[in-house]
Write a protein that holds these residues in place. Structure first.
Motif, short mmCIF file in Angstrom:
data_model
loop_
_atom_site.label_atom_id
_atom_site.label_comp_id
_atom_site.label_asym_id
_atom_site.label_seq_id
_atom_site.Cartn_x
_atom_site.Cartn_y
_atom_site.Cartn_z
N ILE A 223 -10.01 32.34 8.31
CA ILE A 223 -11.26 31.97 9.01
C ILE A 223 -11.43 32.74 10.31
CG2 ILE A 223 -12.38 30.06 10.25
CD1 ILE A 223 -11.36 28.24 7.98
N LYS B 80 -14.20 31.48 14.77
CA LYS B 80 -14.69 30.30 14.06
C LYS B 80 -13.95 29.04 14.50
CE LYS B 80 -17.33 28.31 11.04
NZ LYS B 80 -18.78 28.21 11.31
N ASP C 10 -15.38 27.46 17.52
CA ASP C 10 -16.73 26.89 17.37
C ASP C 10 -16.63 25.37 17.49
OD1 ASP C 10 -19.20 25.95 16.59
OD2 ASP C 10 -19.36 27.25 14.83
N PHE D 154 -17.27 23.33 14.31
CA PHE D 154 -16.46 23.57 13.12
C PHE D 154 -15.14 22.82 13.22
CE2 PHE D 154 -12.99 25.98 11.08
CZ PHE D 154 -13.42 25.91 9.77
N GLU E 211 -23.64 28.04 4.52
CA GLU E 211 -23.07 28.87 5.57
C GLU E 211 -22.19 29.97 4.99
OE1 GLU E 211 -20.53 28.26 9.75
OE2 GLU E 211 -21.10 26.54 8.52
N LYS F 178 -20.63 33.51 6.28
CA LYS F 178 -19.52 33.38 7.21
C LYS F 178 -18.22 33.06 6.46
CE LYS F 178 -22.41 31.84 11.07
NZ LYS F 178 -22.69 30.76 12.03
#
Length: 521
Positions: A174, A178, A181, A184, A307, A353
């Motif tokens: 990932i 990310k 984030d 997330f 996403e 993503k």
């Protein structure tokens, strides 16, 4: 003051202290329910419901949320633990154990005659200094290739090597950006299935099957449409249908709907994901066109799929758009397949993503559930470590911080110093419980560790739970996310202050009954 007045005043004090004691006992009972799970030698808890269904777990928040707790103070602690889980994803047991110790120590001081206000003042001072000390001792961990990442996953994953490997691989797939984030959660990428094989892959899993067996099971180079709505014609009221104009409008909507579905087919879409139901006409047309359709997809899974594939979520009214405009809403993936055994649809290597999925398997339903909880804890800890760094684990950092808190006692005014003492005692509790769960004498070991930390000027010293010897937690690779410690201490301080402020418990009237009485008057 007369004897009667003194007796009355004493009774009032005893009544207020009784409320504190009652709440303290409830908090202590909640802490006792989870403290046996703390540390590498912690044991499991079996939860049984009235139907005989069993959950066996070592996970603090699972125990707290599933256990029966009717006392208001107990529910306050459980809510704090839930907040800790929601914010960080781990550390609920530590937060609960420290809250129990902090409340217990605070009540002891009040029982000795220290005013509650002074105890709370001291707790605030002590917690503030403790938080500062934890931040000072935090070590940054920004590189996902660092060996510490695996150690954090291993410690939080209760030494399950295979789960730690899966979580670390997922985090690296990932990427750091990310993980940083705030919207997330790496723990959300963890899924579990009875009979499945452990694996990590770039893609997402939908826990649904295609809507019929005539649809394809395996597609390559797939265009994907995500509809956050029902794939059905717009509805018309029954009253309107009984009129000539209403029926004409119904036929018009049916024709328009068929045209929208045909537009999807003409765009070369291979997979359609729908939030709600799919009309029979749409199902038939899409099946004939060799398109996979999955309906009633969970909103969370729908968003992740969009996403990962780069799709833009659309409503059914948006299907009226021109084909060139509708094309911009499509996502894409290298492969889509349906696993009939697991009753899932897998979307692999999307063009959007990066989105890794950790699939954890086990032989039985009870075991697979616990393995999923373990993997989610490990994933949460890894993400928290990347965000906020790490500290030595095993209760070492709390003990070192307790020494820092004790240093400010002499500069604390008046009786607030007793509240500072409460914080220092609560910070010693995690190590004491870890050592106790490992079968050693906590008083003896705490004294040994304190002396060793001072003598060697090393705040990462604690007890090796296998040997009982003093060891450096950093060298052993026993690491915890700093954010877990910070939020656990904050939570413990908040619940302790809230409980200590309560000196009277009054049963409320039933609101409905009260409203009825007022209405009658």
């Amino acid at each position: 003051m007369s004897l009667k007045q003194q007796a009355s005043q004493g009774a009032e004090v005893n009544e207020k202290l009784a409320a504190l004691m009652t709440n303290s006992n409830a908090v202590r009972a909640i802490a006792s329910a989870v403290e046996g799970t703390l540390g590498p030698k912690g044991l499991d808890t079996m939860l049984v419901d009235k139907f005989g269904e069993v959950v066996i777990t070592n996970d603090g928040v699972t125990i707290l949320t599933m256990m029966e707790a009717n006392h208001p103070a107990a529910r306050m602690v459980i809510n704090i633990a839930k907040a800790q889980q929601e914010e960080i994803g781990d550390g609920t047991t530590t937060a609960t154990v420290m809250a129990g110790a902090l409340v217990g120590a605070g009540v002891e001081q009040v029982a000795k005659g220290v005013p509650v206000a002074r105890v709370i003042e001291g707790i605030r001072t002590g917690v503030r200094r403790a938080l500062e000390a934890i931040k000072e001792k935090t070590l940054p961990m920004e590189d996902l290739r660092h060996s510490w990442v695996h150690q954090v996953a291993l410690v939080a994953g209760r030494e399950h090597q295979d789960i730690a490997d899966l979580v670390v691989e997922s985090a690296r797939l990932i990427g750091r950006n990310k993980l940083l984030d705030p919207n997330f959660k790496l723990a959300d990428t963890v899924v579990s299935e009875e009979g499945a094989s452990n694996q990590v892959f770039m893609g997402v899993i939908l826990n649904k099957e295609t809507i019929n067996k005539q649809m394809p099971r395996n597609l390559d180079d797939v265009k994907i449409l995500v509809i956050d709505d029902a794939l059905e014609p717009e509805e018309i009221e029954d009253e309107a249908l009984s009129t000539e104009a209403g029926f004409a409008r119904y036929l018009e909507l049916q024709s328009e709907f068929r045209a929208n579905v045909q537009r999807i087919i003409n765009l070369g879409v291979g997979l359609v994901l729908v939030d709600r139901g799919v009309d029979d006409i749409a199902e038939e047309m899409l099946t004939d066109a060799g398109i996979m359709v999955v309906q009633r997809v969970l909103a969370k899974e729908l968003r992740r799929a969009a996403e990962h594939t780069g799709a833009r979520i659309i409503k059914r009214t948006g299907l009226k758009k021109e084909s060139m405009e509708l094309e911009k809403y499509l996502g894409k993936a290298n492969r889509v397949l349906e696993d009939e055994k697991l009753e899932q649809v897998w979307i692999l290597n999307g063009y959007g993503k990066p989105m890794a999925t950790v699939l954890v398997g086990a032989a039985t339903e009870e075991v697979v559930g616990e393995r999923e909880r373990i993997a989610k804890d490990a994933a949460s800890s890894v993400q928290a470590s990347i965000k906020g760094g790490v500290v030595p684990g095993g209760g070492s950092v709390e003990l070192a911080v307790a020494r820092e808190v004790e240093k400010i006692r002499e500069n604390t005014r008046g009786m607030a110093a007793y509240g500072v003492d409460c914080v220092a005692e609560a910070l010693k509790r995690p190590l004491a419980q870890i050592v106790s769960n490992a079968g050693f004498n906590p008083l003896e070991k705490i004294g040994d560790v304190l002396a060793a930390q001072v003598e060697q000027n090393n705040s990462s010293l604690a007890v090796d739970c296998d040997t009982g010897e003093i060891a450096d937690m950093l060298e052993l690779g026993v690491l915890d996310p700093a954010l877990v410690k910070i939020h656990a201490l904050k939570a413990a301080g908040e619940i302790a202050e809230a409980i200590l402020r309560i000196d009277t418990i009054i049963k409320m009237r039933d609101y409905k009954q009260a409203a009825g009485d007022n209405h009658e008057q």
